[in-house]
Design an enzyme around this catalytic site. Structure first.
Site, PDB file in Angstrom:
ATOM      1  N   ASP A  25       0.864  -0.873  -0.047  1.00  0.00           N
ATOM      2  CA  ASP A  25       0.152  -0.092  -0.026  1.00  0.00           C
ATOM      3  C   ASP A  25       0.874   1.196  -0.024  1.00  0.00           C
ATOM      4  O   ASP A  25       0.590   2.112   0.806  1.00  0.00           O
ATOM      5  CB  ASP A  25      -0.973   0.019   1.300  1.00  0.00           C
ATOM      6  CG  ASP A  25      -2.018   0.982   1.256  1.00  0.00           C
ATOM      7  OD1 ASP A  25      -2.461   1.464   0.286  1.00  0.00           O
ATOM      8  OD2 ASP A  25      -2.014   1.643   2.507  1.00  0.00           O
ATOM      9  N   GLU A  83       3.896  -8.022   7.510  1.00  0.00           N
ATOM     10  CA  GLU A  83       2.213  -8.702   6.998  1.00  0.00           C
ATOM     11  C   GLU A  83       2.505  -9.634   6.103  1.00  0.00           C
ATOM     12  O   GLU A  83       1.761  -9.805   5.246  1.00  0.00           O
ATOM     13  CB  GLU A  83       1.602  -7.486   6.606  1.00  0.00           C
ATOM     14  CG  GLU A  83       1.275  -6.426   8.005  1.00  0.00           C
ATOM     15  CD  GLU A  83      -0.166  -5.654   7.591  1.00  0.00           C
ATOM     16  OE1 GLU A  83      -0.579  -5.496   6.474  1.00  0.00           O
ATOM     17  OE2 GLU A  83      -0.620  -4.981   8.566  1.00  0.00           O
ATOM     18  N   TYR A  86      -6.392  -2.929  13.146  1.00  0.00           N
ATOM     19  CA  TYR A  86      -7.308  -1.937  12.607  1.00  0.00           C
ATOM     20  C   TYR A  86      -8.760  -1.923  13.201  1.00  0.00           C
ATOM     21  O   TYR A  86      -9.505  -1.870  12.422  1.00  0.00           O
ATOM     22  CB  TYR A  86      -7.361  -1.802  11.218  1.00  0.00           C
ATOM     23  CG  TYR A  86      -5.946  -1.037  10.643  1.00  0.00           C
ATOM     24  CD1 TYR A  86      -5.801   0.233  10.313  1.00  0.00           C
ATOM     25  CD2 TYR A  86      -5.002  -1.917  10.384  1.00  0.00           C
ATOM     26  CE1 TYR A  86      -4.455   0.774  10.198  1.00  0.00           C
ATOM     27  CE2 TYR A  86      -3.735  -1.360   9.912  1.00  0.00           C
ATOM     28  CZ  TYR A  86      -3.437  -0.068   9.768  1.00  0.00           C
ATOM     29  OH  TYR A  86      -2.359   0.558   9.428  1.00  0.00           O
ATOM     30  N   GLU A 116       0.914  -0.733  14.021  1.00  0.00           N
ATOM     31  CA  GLU A 116       0.023  -0.007  13.080  1.00  0.00           C
ATOM     32  C   GLU A 116      -1.368   0.107  13.936  1.00  0.00           C
ATOM     33  O   GLU A 116      -1.742  -1.059  14.341  1.00  0.00           O
ATOM     34  CB  GLU A 116       0.052  -0.588  11.832  1.00  0.00           C
ATOM     35  CG  GLU A 116       1.054  -0.594  10.982  1.00  0.00           C
ATOM     36  CD  GLU A 116       0.833  -0.937   9.570  1.00  0.00           C
ATOM     37  OE1 GLU A 116      -0.290  -1.025   8.982  1.00  0.00           O
ATOM     38  OE2 GLU A 116       2.059  -1.435   8.870  1.00  0.00           O
TER      39      GLU A 116
HETATM   40  C1  GCB Z   1      -1.251  -2.383   6.803  1.00  0.00           C
HETATM   41  C2  GCB Z   1      -0.209  -2.216   6.093  1.00  0.00           C
HETATM   42  C3  GCB Z   1       0.304  -0.749   5.477  1.00  0.00           C
HETATM   43  C4  GCB Z   1      -1.049  -0.142   4.899  1.00  0.00           C
HETATM   44  C5  GCB Z   1      -1.740   0.123   6.170  1.00  0.00           C
HETATM   45  C6  GCB Z   1      -3.317   0.727   5.741  1.00  0.00           C
HETATM   46  O1  GCB Z   1      -1.788  -3.289   7.354  1.00  0.00           O
HETATM   47  O2  GCB Z   1       0.931  -2.692   6.565  1.00  0.00           O
HETATM   48  O3  GCB Z   1       1.447  -0.698   4.637  1.00  0.00           O
HETATM   49  O4  GCB Z   1      -0.457   1.197   4.653  1.00  0.00           O
HETATM   50  O5  GCB Z   1      -2.311  -1.217   6.620  1.00  0.00           O
HETATM   51  O6  GCB Z   1      -3.499   1.783   5.976  1.00  0.00           O
HETATM   52  O7  GCB Z   1      -4.172   0.025   5.150  1.00  0.00           O
END
Ligand code: GCB
Length: 597
Positions: free
Chosen positions: A165, A416, A472, A510
């Site tokens: 991403d 990941e 998330y 994250e």
């Molecule tokens: C993740 C990735 C990261 C993305 C992020 C997102 O898990 O490691 O590279 O940018 O999520 O914002 O979805």
């Protein structure tokens, strides 16, 4: 792996470093005809382009921005007519490059985020103008780091299809130097540090290209010599050492010399910090003291320059991070330019240094598919032996380059990947074993896991000295009005990890929400600033429940460019700062929380 020459360039009484940054000639080579047409001796029709910079955002047309394939750079340079061996040193060539001097191939390098260094003594004409050409390439496949594919449009145009991403920026994105070194020179050094009460021992090892005697000395900030030793291997004993502390750095100057009697053959100076790193139970210890990690996952990313090195940007990023009371960042998802680490050494920031092992999951939307429990196989394909070879090489080069930085307290060996198969376990066992063998400071090794790497399914967590989770809850999982569910689900996962009784620190590498700096709404809605703030507060509730949670690195420090798509609004907007490095509302929440954490 290079011949141990990854030392950061220095000019001193015995070494000359000349910058080759500036405008270079540039040309796309979509049909890969460059070699046949002898472009290594001259590109003939080229445009001028700055180095360092990614090439993509410098143009105004789609073709150039999304170009995928071979591309060439060239530059004339004059070598002073003085004795010494001549080297070229590229901070990186993304994602791979072949270097030619005066039409002849000198070296080739795979991987876009670590230095390319070559001895060109036998290729250059001293005192004259020489021609330097680089054939670079930015294609991705499943054995490159990072992983991805190339897709061909119906009209034949090829474009990158990253399995990650962030935008597939490429080019000569870091500084290029010409080095003139003595024939017998210092190639590398490493240190390992231990503390004994108030005193410290810096065990060192120096690699040189000859047999003359090596002398090593250490100077404090005021320039007083505080320790010295001789030999290629030895120990510097420092009484009442000033420790390198988190956000309170103290740096010593280490001076390495090769001498022939009284005459100096070569010298190299660097700055090192005296500090130890350990993991004990669920704590991360720096100099024996527990530290809670506060900060960000970042990117090298900015308007126009892409991933190009830019000193003012580095300065601004550190100022913004300090303003929020942060103490740590992860070089997601690749080793950054060395200038970042030098700054972090000075500022007392901790770094989780990450190899570009990202996209190891067959999906172009990891962030969406990953958490859904879908099996995204990867490590059972025929590309794996080549992938592993590249992965190991880049782990070696990263550790070789970054091993002496006090800021680097850990290496992250993946982001990941698929980790639920026995194949993934076999694969990563090899990567971790090699990394452990290589690091002279025996730092903790880790990797960042996505949600599919659940406590019951993950086959790789046991390889890590501490756990890094990318989660998330409240964004990809149960976002907006469902956030209460998200928090329950989050607690449920943490309870399941706790039940495993791992007794290691857990760090969130994250967590975050896409947030448009233009959107405000009460009550909050996803994408509005209010939601980013609420999401943070709700996640902190979870973090503060478990004593084994020892850090929080928000995704992301700033908004950044990605591949286009329906999930992204001119890039990923999870920044706590905008791409221009101005704070969103959430920055004030972090600042307040981290002041007392
Ligand atoms: C993740 C990735 C990261 C993305 C992020 C997102 O898990 O490691 O590279 O940018 O999520 O914002 O979805």
């Amino acid at each position: 792996m290079y011949d141990q020459l990854s030392l950061y360039p220095e000019t001193n009484q015995k070494r000359i470093t000349l910058s080759l940054d500036g405008m270079w000639g540039f040309r796309f080579d979509p049909d890969s005809v460059g070699e046949k047409e002898n472009w290594m001796s001259g590109l003939r029709s080229s445009v001028s382009l700055p180095v360092p910079a990614s090439f993509q955002d410098l143009f105004t047309d789609q073709y150039s921005k999304n170009y995928c394939g071979d591309f060439w750079y060239e530059k004339e340079f004059t070598v002073p007519d003085i004795p010494g061996r001549i080297f070229l040193r590229f901070g990186s060539i993304t994602h791979r490059g072949t270097v030619y001097v005066n039409g002849k191939e000198v070296t080739s390098h795979e991987g876009g985020f670590l230095p390319v260094i070559c001895d060109v003594t036998d290729f250059v004409r001293k005192g004259e103008e020489n021609h330097l050409a680089v054939k670079a390439n930015n294609e991705l496949n499943e054995s490159t780091l990072p992983c991805g594919a190339v897709k061909t449009l119906m009209n034949g145009t090829r474009i990158a299809a990253p399995y990650f991403d962030f935008f597939n920026y490429a080019g000569i994105q870091r500084s290029v130097w010409l080095l003139i070194l003595p024939e017998e020179h210092i190639k590398d050094y490493s240190t390992d540090i231990s503390l004994n009460g108030e005193d410290a021992c810096v065990a060192y090892e120096v690699k040189t290209g000859g047999e003359h005697e090596v002398f090593v000395s250490l100077f404090d900030k005021e320039g007083n010599k505080v320790a010295e030793a001789s030999g290629k291997k030895g120990t510097l004993k420092v009484e009442k050492a000033n420790l390198w502390k988190v956000r309170n750095a103290y740096l010593y100057k280490i001076r390495i010399q090769i001498k022939d009697g009284d005459s100096l053959i070569d010298e190299y100076n660097d700055r090192i910090g005296i500090r130890t790193v350990a993991i004990k139970g669920h704590e991360i210890l720096i100099n024996g003291e527990p530290v809670y990690l506060k900060g960000y996952g970042k990117h090298e990313d900015f308007d126009i320059i892409g991933r190009g090195l830019n000193y003012p940007l580095i300065k601004r990023d550190f100022e913004c991070m300090k303003w929020t009371n942060a103490n740590c960042f992860r070089t997601s998802h690749y080793p950054y330019a060395e200038e970042w680490y030098r700054f972090a050494d000075e500022e007392g920031f901790l770094i989780i240094d990450e190899v570009p092992a990202v996209g190891m999951m067959r999906s172009t939307h990891n962030f969406a598919v990953a958490g859904m429990g879908q099996y995204t196989y990867f490590f059972e394909t025929p590309t794996v032996p080549e992938l592993l070879k590249n992965h190991l090489a880049q782990v070696e080069e990263m550790i070789e380059r970054d091993k002496n930085h006090p800021s680097v307290f850990s290496f992250s060996l993946f982001n990941e990947p698929e980790t639920t198969s026995t194949y993934s376990h076999d694969y990563f066992s090899k990567v971790f074993a090699r990394a452990r063998e290589l690091d002279p400071q025996h730092r903790p090794m880790t990797g960042a896991f996505e949600k599919n790497s659940a406590p019951e399914k993950c086959q790789c967590y046991m390889l890590c000295d501490f756990m890094c989770l990318n989660r998330y809850y409240g964004w990809y999982i149960s976002g907006g009005p469902d956030i209460d569910d998200a928090i329950l689900k989050f607690h449920d996962e943490m309870r399941r990890w706790k039940e495993k009784g791992l007794d290691v620190p857990f760090v969130f590498t994250e967590f975050g929400t896409d947030t448009l700096s233009t959107e405000h709404k009460l009550p909050s809605v996803m994408w509005a600033q209010e939601y980013q703030c609420e999401y943070m507060e709700r996640n902190f509730e979870v973090f503060d429940t478990y004593d084994f949670i020892q850090g929080e690195l928000v995704w992301n420090f700033a908004d950044f460019q990605t591949t286009e798509g329906i999930f992204r609004v001119n890039g990923n907007k999870k920044g706590v700062f905008t791409r221009e490095r101005q704070p969103k509302d959430a920055a004030f929440i972090l600042k307040k929380r981290w002041e007392n954490k």
